[in-house]
Scaffold this motif. Structure first.
Motif, short mmCIF file in Angstrom:
data_model
loop_
_atom_site.label_atom_id
_atom_site.label_comp_id
_atom_site.label_asym_id
_atom_site.label_seq_id
_atom_site.Cartn_x
_atom_site.Cartn_y
_atom_site.Cartn_z
N GLU A 274 0.89 -1.18 0.00
CA GLU A 274 0.00 0.00 0.00
C GLU A 274 0.92 1.22 0.00
O GLU A 274 1.61 1.48 0.98
N SER B 253 1.93 5.19 -0.18
CA SER B 253 1.33 6.48 0.16
C SER B 253 2.39 7.58 0.12
O SER B 253 3.55 7.36 0.44
N ALA C 90 5.74 6.28 1.99
CA ALA C 90 5.64 5.04 2.77
C ALA C 90 5.12 3.89 1.93
O ALA C 90 4.34 4.07 0.99
N CYS C 91 5.59 2.71 2.29
CA CYS C 91 5.11 1.46 1.69
C CYS C 91 4.72 0.54 2.85
O CYS C 91 5.56 0.20 3.68
N ARG C 92 3.45 0.18 2.92
CA ARG C 92 2.95 -0.63 4.04
C ARG C 92 2.48 -1.98 3.52
O ARG C 92 1.86 -2.06 2.46
N HIS C 93 2.81 -3.03 4.27
CA HIS C 93 2.29 -4.37 3.96
C HIS C 93 1.55 -4.90 5.19
O HIS C 93 2.13 -4.93 6.29
N SER D 137 1.25 -4.99 10.76
CA SER D 137 1.79 -4.53 9.48
C SER D 137 3.27 -4.19 9.62
O SER D 137 3.78 -4.02 10.73
N THR E 238 5.77 -1.23 7.95
CA THR E 238 5.74 -0.01 7.15
C THR E 238 7.15 0.53 6.98
O THR E 238 7.89 0.67 7.97
N ALA F 58 9.30 3.74 5.59
CA ALA F 58 8.98 5.14 5.32
C ALA F 58 10.22 6.03 5.25
O ALA F 58 11.27 5.68 5.80
N THR G 227 8.85 0.14 10.61
CA THR G 227 7.97 0.04 11.77
C THR G 227 7.08 -1.19 11.63
O THR G 227 6.39 -1.35 10.63
#
Lengths: 286, 171
Positions: free
Chosen positions: B81, B83, B90-93, B107, B109, B111, B124
């Motif tokens: 995801e 953003s 940021a890239c969050r999974h 998750s 993240t 960033a 994180t």
């Protein structure tokens, strides 16, 4: 505008030629040709023969040449870039447009990708502003990586694949690459700048194999084998695909490097809707 | 790259929160979706390089898996995801499961954000429920496996990831 294209007979060169219809184009090849409405000249960038004549009077020079397949491709790439850079500077060329590769700036880049980066640096070494377009894998008929994957899918019901199948890439349609190349021709804003060209989707090579398989109505079984070295992979590809081992090996070595766009400046310079992977692959499959 | 920090705490929910960070003089990725994607791709690459290929990420459009020697799925993730907001890339999974997760949830993240005149890179992990962490009634050594094994391993991978990002930017 007077434009010279080195590598005009290649996959990208052939796609670019029709888009430069408004310009006075000199197409360069290593063997004599007469077609496509362009003026054809014979020159060899690696040896320097005919390079000065081909560039004489040009304002923009496209450099779409590589020596992949030669044993000493890095040396040949260096020599060719130097010859064109010097001749372009002497002829007062305003812009060199170079098609490099994504992932070439990676500190762990393969020899092939390193050579692509060094070629770009050498093209700019004589003072002519270079516009570098860094493309991921090109989806089009004749593109070496695409033809390799196609060969695997068409011939193998079971694939033993090395770990590079999990590397992410951002394949881009051949027509889109040609459109970007044509769009930067003489574009003041693009002088001395580099742009990343990626397609609209990021995927692994494994996903790409699966997507192409679906388009061909095939369902190969894919088994990842971590011990398959680039050398063994290239021998295997030589056996089962139309791609020669001397081309396959440097390509396979490069596939371990992620090739995704790091920035999006090209979308501001030349905004247009990119072709989806499936659409590009379908067009390439004919 | 400097000011390395790693912290971890147990949340009231029972999940873990872990955070690693460094500061860099210049941004290492573009403030765009492409930049966010580079954060994610570089992180998963760091896992493979740190473990010399023993643990690798494999992806499909629907998500990814961290696999041990191409077999067991240690952790499974949702798709990235991306953003970009107020200069934060940021890239969050989302964490969906796997052998090392007690259940789906939490998750990771990755960033990059401005920190005064510098830029902060972070990893994180939030609300993660590790199978190896001590739980009520579980043998003591399961907690030790997490504290002495998985947790420092994760921090070491994060450090390798930061190094790769910086090298990729300057290389």
């Amino acid at each position: 505008m007077k434009v010279t294209i080195f590598g005009a007979t290649g996959v990208v060169g052939q796609a670019l030629l029709p888009l430069l219809g408004e310009h006075e184009v000199t197409a360069v090849s290593r063997t004599k040709r007469d077609d496509d409405g362009a003026r054809w000249l014979v020159a060899d960038a690696a040896s320097g023969d005919g390079v000065a004549e081909a560039i004489d009077g040009a304002e923009v020079v496209y450099y779409l040449v590589h020596s992949l397949g030669s044993r000493d491709f890095e040396q040949q790439d260096r020599a060719a870039a130097d010859a064109v850079a010097r001749a372009a500077a002497r002829a007062g060329v305003k812009q060199i447009v170079y098609l490099g590769g994504l992932g070439a700036d990676d500190p762990d880049a393969s020899p092939h990708l390193r050579s692509r980066r060094e070629t770009g640096e050498r093209l700019g070494s004589a003072g002519v502003p270079v516009t570098t377009l860094r493309a991921a894998m090109i989806v089009g008929r004749g593109s070496a990586v695409f033809e390799t994957i196609l060969g695997l899918v068409r011939r193998l019901p079971i694939m033993l694949t090395p770990s590079w199948v999990s590397t992410p890439t951002q394949p881009i349609a051949l027509d889109d690459v040609a459109r970007y190349l044509a769009g930067v021709c003489g574009n003041e804003a693009a002088l001395g700048r580099g742009y990343d060209l990626g397609g609209p989707e990021v995927m692994t090579y494994r996903e790409m194999i699966e997507r192409i398989s679906r388009l061909l109505d095939k369902r190969p079984l894919i088994v990842e084998v971590p011990v398959l070295t680039p050398y063994l992979s290239s021998l295997w590809l030589n056996l089962v695909t139309p791609v020669n081992a001397s081309v396959a090996r440097p390509l396979v070595e490069g596939l371990r490097n992620p090739t995704i766009a790091r920035e999006e400046a090209i979308h501001e310079l030349l905004p247009f809707e990119l072709t989806s992977f499936d659409e590009a692959a379908r067009a390439a499959l004919g | 790259m400097h000011s390395w920090e790693t912290t971890e705490r147990l949340l009231e929910s029972g999940g873990f929160e872990s955070r690693q960070r460094v500061l860099v003089e210049e941004p290492v990725v573009d403030v765009s979706d492409s930049g966010a994607r580079v954060l994610g791709v570089t992180y998963w690459r760091a896992v493979g390089l740190f473990t010399r290929g023993a643990v690798r990420a494999s992806w499909t459009g629907g998500g990814g898996k961290l696999r041990l020697l191409g077999g067991a799925s240690l952790l499974t993730f949702g798709p990235p995801e991306l953003s970009v907001h107020d200069g934060v890339v940021a890239c969050r999974h989302g964490i969906r499961g796997g052998l090392l997760a007690l259940r789906s949830g939490g998750s990771v993240t990755l960033a990059q954000r401005s920190a005064g005149e510098q830029h902060e890179l972070t990893v994180t992990v939030e609300e993660y429920l590790p199978r190896l962490a001590a739980r009520v009634g579980a043998p003591w050594w399961t907690g030790a496996l997490y504290a002495k094994g998985q947790s420092p391993f994760h921090a070491a991978v994060s450090r390798r990831y930061f190094e790769l990002l910086v090298r990729g930017h300057t290389g």
